[in-house]
Structures are given as C-alpha cells and as structure tokens.
Design a protein around this motif. Structure first.
Motif, PDB file in Angstrom:
ATOM      1  N   PHE A 122       0.770  -1.181   0.146  1.00  0.00           N
ATOM      2  CA  PHE A 122      -0.054   0.180  -0.024  1.00  0.00           C
ATOM      3  C   PHE A 122       0.799   1.335   0.047  1.00  0.00           C
ATOM      4  N   LEU A 123       2.100   1.099   0.594  1.00  0.00           N
ATOM      5  CA  LEU A 123       2.863   2.370   0.596  1.00  0.00           C
ATOM      6  C   LEU A 123       3.384   2.542  -0.661  1.00  0.00           C
ATOM      7  N   THR A 124       3.914   1.375  -1.395  1.00  0.00           N
ATOM      8  CA  THR A 124       4.353   1.451  -2.808  1.00  0.00           C
ATOM      9  C   THR A 124       3.319   2.124  -3.675  1.00  0.00           C
ATOM     10  N   TYR A 125       2.144   1.877  -3.589  1.00  0.00           N
ATOM     11  CA  TYR A 125       1.095   2.293  -4.207  1.00  0.00           C
ATOM     12  C   TYR A 125       1.061   3.939  -4.206  1.00  0.00           C
ATOM     13  N   PHE A 126       0.835   4.442  -2.993  1.00  0.00           N
ATOM     14  CA  PHE A 126       0.672   5.598  -2.445  1.00  0.00           C
ATOM     15  C   PHE A 126       1.691   6.513  -2.986  1.00  0.00           C
ATOM     16  N   ALA A 127       2.997   5.902  -3.063  1.00  0.00           N
ATOM     17  CA  ALA A 127       4.127   6.595  -3.237  1.00  0.00           C
ATOM     18  C   ALA A 127       4.033   6.896  -4.911  1.00  0.00           C
ATOM     19  N   ALA A 128       3.650   5.652  -5.528  1.00  0.00           N
ATOM     20  CA  ALA A 128       3.634   5.956  -7.013  1.00  0.00           C
ATOM     21  C   ALA A 128       2.440   6.918  -7.425  1.00  0.00           C
ATOM     22  N   ARG A 129       1.297   6.661  -6.738  1.00  0.00           N
ATOM     23  CA  ARG A 129       0.002   7.735  -7.112  1.00  0.00           C
ATOM     24  C   ARG A 129       0.623   9.176  -6.708  1.00  0.00           C
ATOM     25  N   GLN A 130       1.480   9.406  -5.730  1.00  0.00           N
ATOM     26  CA  GLN A 130       1.982  11.014  -5.573  1.00  0.00           C
ATOM     27  C   GLN A 130       2.719  11.324  -6.776  1.00  0.00           C
ATOM     28  N   TYR A 131       3.618  10.490  -7.142  1.00  0.00           N
ATOM     29  CA  TYR A 131       4.373  10.699  -8.267  1.00  0.00           C
ATOM     30  C   TYR A 131       3.760  11.227  -9.403  1.00  0.00           C
ATOM     31  N   VAL A 132       2.801  10.269  -9.753  1.00  0.00           N
ATOM     32  CA  VAL A 132       1.948  10.436 -11.049  1.00  0.00           C
ATOM     33  C   VAL A 132       1.466  11.786 -11.002  1.00  0.00           C
ATOM     34  N   LYS A 133       0.817  12.349  -9.898  1.00  0.00           N
ATOM     35  CA  LYS A 133       0.258  13.574  -9.635  1.00  0.00           C
ATOM     36  C   LYS A 133       1.229  14.639  -9.922  1.00  0.00           C
ATOM     37  N   GLN A 134       2.405  14.602  -9.339  1.00  0.00           N
ATOM     38  CA  GLN A 134       3.349  15.730  -9.033  1.00  0.00           C
ATOM     39  C   GLN A 134       4.377  15.621 -10.566  1.00  0.00           C
ATOM     40  N   ASN A 135       4.534  14.395 -10.993  1.00  0.00           N
ATOM     41  CA  ASN A 135       5.451  14.325 -12.146  1.00  0.00           C
ATOM     42  C   ASN A 135       5.014  14.025 -13.721  1.00  0.00           C
ATOM     43  N   GLN A 136       3.901  13.374 -13.678  1.00  0.00           N
ATOM     44  CA  GLN A 136       3.226  12.946 -14.862  1.00  0.00           C
ATOM     45  C   GLN A 136       3.892  12.127 -15.633  1.00  0.00           C
ATOM     46  N   PRO A 137       4.785  10.957 -15.224  1.00  0.00           N
ATOM     47  CA  PRO A 137       5.503  10.280 -16.162  1.00  0.00           C
ATOM     48  C   PRO A 137       4.711   9.635 -17.234  1.00  0.00           C
ATOM     49  N   ARG A 138       5.405   9.495 -18.422  1.00  0.00           N
ATOM     50  CA  ARG A 138       5.031   8.926 -19.710  1.00  0.00           C
ATOM     51  C   ARG A 138       5.013   7.403 -19.361  1.00  0.00           C
ATOM     52  N   VAL A 139       5.919   6.870 -18.550  1.00  0.00           N
ATOM     53  CA  VAL A 139       6.109   5.439 -18.588  1.00  0.00           C
ATOM     54  C   VAL A 139       6.285   5.220 -16.911  1.00  0.00           C
ATOM     55  N   LEU A 140       5.211   4.300 -16.289  1.00  0.00           N
ATOM     56  CA  LEU A 140       5.334   3.975 -14.826  1.00  0.00           C
ATOM     57  C   LEU A 140       5.188   2.476 -14.835  1.00  0.00           C
ATOM     58  N   PHE A 141       6.363   2.039 -14.306  1.00  0.00           N
ATOM     59  CA  PHE A 141       6.579   0.666 -13.696  1.00  0.00           C
ATOM     60  C   PHE A 141       6.191   0.558 -12.371  1.00  0.00           C
ATOM     61  N   LEU A 142       5.083  -0.318 -11.936  1.00  0.00           N
ATOM     62  CA  LEU A 142       4.551  -0.498 -10.608  1.00  0.00           C
ATOM     63  C   LEU A 142       4.698  -2.131 -10.451  1.00  0.00           C
ATOM     64  N   SER A 143       5.560  -2.003  -9.152  1.00  0.00           N
ATOM     65  CA  SER A 143       5.657  -3.666  -8.977  1.00  0.00           C
ATOM     66  C   SER A 143       5.422  -3.979  -7.465  1.00  0.00           C
ATOM     67  N   PHE A 144       4.373  -4.872  -7.478  1.00  0.00           N
ATOM     68  CA  PHE A 144       3.946  -5.257  -6.073  1.00  0.00           C
ATOM     69  C   PHE A 144       4.497  -6.512  -5.858  1.00  0.00           C
ATOM     70  N   ASP A 145       4.806  -6.809  -4.336  1.00  0.00           N
ATOM     71  CA  ASP A 145       5.531  -7.991  -3.860  1.00  0.00           C
ATOM     72  C   ASP A 145       4.584  -8.791  -2.895  1.00  0.00           C
ATOM     73  N   GLU A 146       3.634  -8.438  -2.074  1.00  0.00           N
ATOM     74  CA  GLU A 146       3.312  -9.023  -0.761  1.00  0.00           C
ATOM     75  C   GLU A 146       2.647 -10.334  -1.140  1.00  0.00           C
ATOM     76  N   THR A 147       1.965 -10.462  -2.579  1.00  0.00           N
ATOM     77  CA  THR A 147       1.152 -11.689  -2.653  1.00  0.00           C
ATOM     78  C   THR A 147       2.016 -12.720  -2.720  1.00  0.00           C
ATOM     79  N   ASP A 148       3.310 -12.590  -3.153  1.00  0.00           N
ATOM     80  CA  ASP A 148       4.187 -13.791  -3.384  1.00  0.00           C
ATOM     81  C   ASP A 148       4.672 -14.001  -1.695  1.00  0.00           C
ATOM     82  N   ASP A 149       5.058 -13.200  -0.976  1.00  0.00           N
ATOM     83  CA  ASP A 149       5.555 -13.169   0.549  1.00  0.00           C
ATOM     84  C   ASP A 149       4.348 -14.204   1.355  1.00  0.00           C
TER      85      ASP A 149
END
Length: 360
Positions: free
Chosen positions: A208-235
């Motif tokens: 959830f922290l990875t997601y909210f960090a990415a969402r904040q970055y999208v709002k502020q920087n508007q990247p054209r390419v975003l790679f969002l990688s989650f992990d806890e499902t495997d753990d």
C-alpha cells in the motif's frame, strides 16, 4: 457524395485506431497464479484452516458458486473493467496459454525477462545484482519526449537492480529507502514508510505504501512510463497464508482501479494511456500445499497470465486458444503500444500483435 463521406469516415476511424498510446503503465503482481485470476478462490485452500485462518470470513468474502462470480469478487477491476474494455490471456482451461521462457521460474529471472525481453541465464538468483541487459524502460527513456519521464515504484528492493537505476538514471523508488519530501503529503508518506512495521524485512516495502508513493509521483511528475511492482502476494503465499494472499490481491486490484480512475481525470493521460498487468512467475497446485512454492522443482510454476487495456488495445476480453505466448514478448509489446520497435544488442521476443498490432 454519400460514398465519399463514408470512405472518409472509415479512413479517419482507422487512422484513429492506429494511433499509439502516449503513456504506458506496467504493473507486476509477484507470484499470482492464473488459477485465481480466472477462477477466483480455490476451495481446497480457502476452506482449509491450515491456509485460511478464518474460513467463515473467507467464504463470505470470496466464495460464489461459479468461477465467473468468484473471480469478479476477487478482482472486480480486472473483470468488470479490463474484462469489458481490454484483453486477458492465460486461462489454460480456455486454451489460452502464456509461459515464462527462462528456465528458473522465480522472481529476478522473471522480472528481467519482462523488462528486457530476453531470458538471460546469467540472472539465476535473487541477488541484487545490476541487470546487464538493456530494458525496455532504458530504451524508452532514450526516446524523444521520454527522457526523465520514466518512473519505477517497487516493493522489493531488487527491482531497482532489475531496471539498473545506477546505469540508466531512471527514477526508482524501492523498498524502504528514504525520500526527500516536497509537500506535506510527501512528508506524511515518508513518516509512515519509516515507522510502519517491516514484516518482510528492510528489503520489502508494504504494497500500500508503494502504491501511494507511485500515485503521488503520478500527480506531481506525470511520467509517460510507469512501472509499478507489488510484492506481498508472493510473501504471503510462501508463508502459506492463502486468505491473506487473496485479500492482498483484492487490495491491489482496488489500487489499480483507483489509479485508472485518477489518470482518467488528468489531460496528460485520459484517452492516451495503456495499462499492462502481469506476474513474474506462477505457483504449484498439486498437491495443494505446493501452492506455496514455485521454481523448477514445482511443476507448472512457469505458467503466467497477462491483462491489457487502454489506447491502442481492442476490447476483445478473455482470450481463447491461440498460440502460446511468452513472458519475453512483453517488453516489445510495451514499446509497440507507444509506437516504437524495441531493438537492442541482445535478442528480444516479438511483440504480441493481438495486443499492440493496431500500432504497427
């Protein structure tokens, strides 16, 4: 005159369909099986107290009489939105097959294959070693209009090595590394990241922290390419916590719904963006306890899935039959969706034309 009008309309419509996306979002969900994606909860695990600590709650939250109903309960965004507006691959019960091509069937080899389009046997451990291959992210970062517009957010710290942050200069926020807040929201997020319990060690940030960090970055920087990688499902799967694994998968589905809703409100992204969602490897299934595992000693954990939606992607829904697809085709598909041909000094799997063929 009517015939000329119709011909012009058809030409304009065809041209519009052929336009590449202007932005791409790549999402990976670590170690999520195709069986849950297409069938929903597995009753042999869901109702076993060894794997589900609250079988009554599990039944109420995830169970339904048919696979179609169960999968919609588990991942409503995936099926109610992408299932209607995009494409899904990997339901082997429908003859749609997708595999990794690397011989290892675990995380880093899978992430390298996704990103570089190349199953490189030099990458055969989980060690945080900088990727020697050119990834599609590095390739795109060198294209006109994309420099400095590529962002990576991952829960697992090895991802920053997989994208070779040091060599490429791509912005990569991984695990629990400190950040430099620019706003009050940034500062709060940084404090939560610092203080939140690290159940899986310093090398893994809560999803959830990875997601909210990415969402904040999208709002502020508007990247054209975003790679969002989650992990806890495997753990959670390795820990044998099936109910918690499903709940995390459902939470991530909610994050993606929220992200897609956000980008539709932003002129940079609305009607100009494609999203591709996949996994780095599968898991075992027989006997049922093998669900916890993957790798070459776990049968069929090479089996994966993929979902895609957005600009340049036709709404053909769940795929049936067709040729076997491979993880090494994802990188070229991402590039082709943006109107590029991904070429570098190592072999690259060909783009999946049923996803990105409109942009050829």
């Amino acid at each position: 005159m009517r015939l000329i009008y119709l011909l012009c309309s058809l030409f304009i419509s065809s041209f519009a369909l052929a336009q590449p996306a202007q932005n791409i979002i790549l999402v990976t969900l670590d170690g999520v099986r195709w069986q849950e994606i297409f069938n929903g909860a597995d009753s042999t695990l869901l109702f076993d107290p060894v794997f589900s600590r609250d079988t009554a709650g599990a039944h109420k939250q995830f169970w339904a009489s048919t696979p179609t109903e169960r999968r919609k309960r588990l991942t409503p965004f995936l099926w109610n939105t992408i299932g209607q507006q995009g494409q899904l691959y990997g339901n082997r019960q429908q003859g749609s097959r997708m595999n990794v091509s690397n011989p290892h069937w675990f995380s880093y080899p899978g992430y390298n294959e996704i990103l570089s389009g190349y199953a490189d046997d030099r990458i055969k451990s989980k060690d945080k070693i900088d990727n020697p291959n050119v990834t599609v992210l590095e390739f795109l970062n060198k294209q006109p209009g994309f420099a400095g517009k590529v962002g990576v957010f991952s829960s697992w710290d090895v991802i920053e090595a997989a994208v070779n942050e040091k060599k490429t200069g791509i912005y990569a926020s991984s695990a629990n590394e400190p950040s430099q807040p620019r706003t009050a929201a940034d500062s709060l997020l940084s404090d939560i990241t610092t203080l939140y319990p690290r159940e899986n060690g310093d090398g893994v940030r809560a999803d959830f922290l990875t997601y909210f960090a990415a969402r904040q970055y999208v709002k502020q920087n508007q990247p054209r390419v975003l790679f969002l990688s989650f992990d806890e499902t495997d753990d959670l799967a390795h820990a044998g916590r099936y109910l918690d694994h499903l709940r995390m998968l459902q939470s991530i589905d909610g994050y993606l719904a929220n992200l897609w809703q956000l980008v539709q409100t932003m002129p940079q992204y609305a009607g100009k963006t494609a999203i591709v969602i996949t996994t780095d490897h599968g898991r075992g299934h027989t006997p049922k306890a093998r669900w916890k595992d993957h790798g070459t000693k776990t049968a069929d954990s090479y089996q994966i899935w993929l979902a895609a939606m957005g600009e340049g992607i036709s709404a053909t829904g769940e795929q049936k039959n067709g040729p076997v697809l491979f993880q090494n085709q994802i990188a070229a598909t991402l590039a082709q969706l943006l109107g590029f041909e991904f070429k570098t000094d190592h072999p690259v799997g060909k783009a999946i034309d049923t996803i990105s063929g409109a942009n050829r």
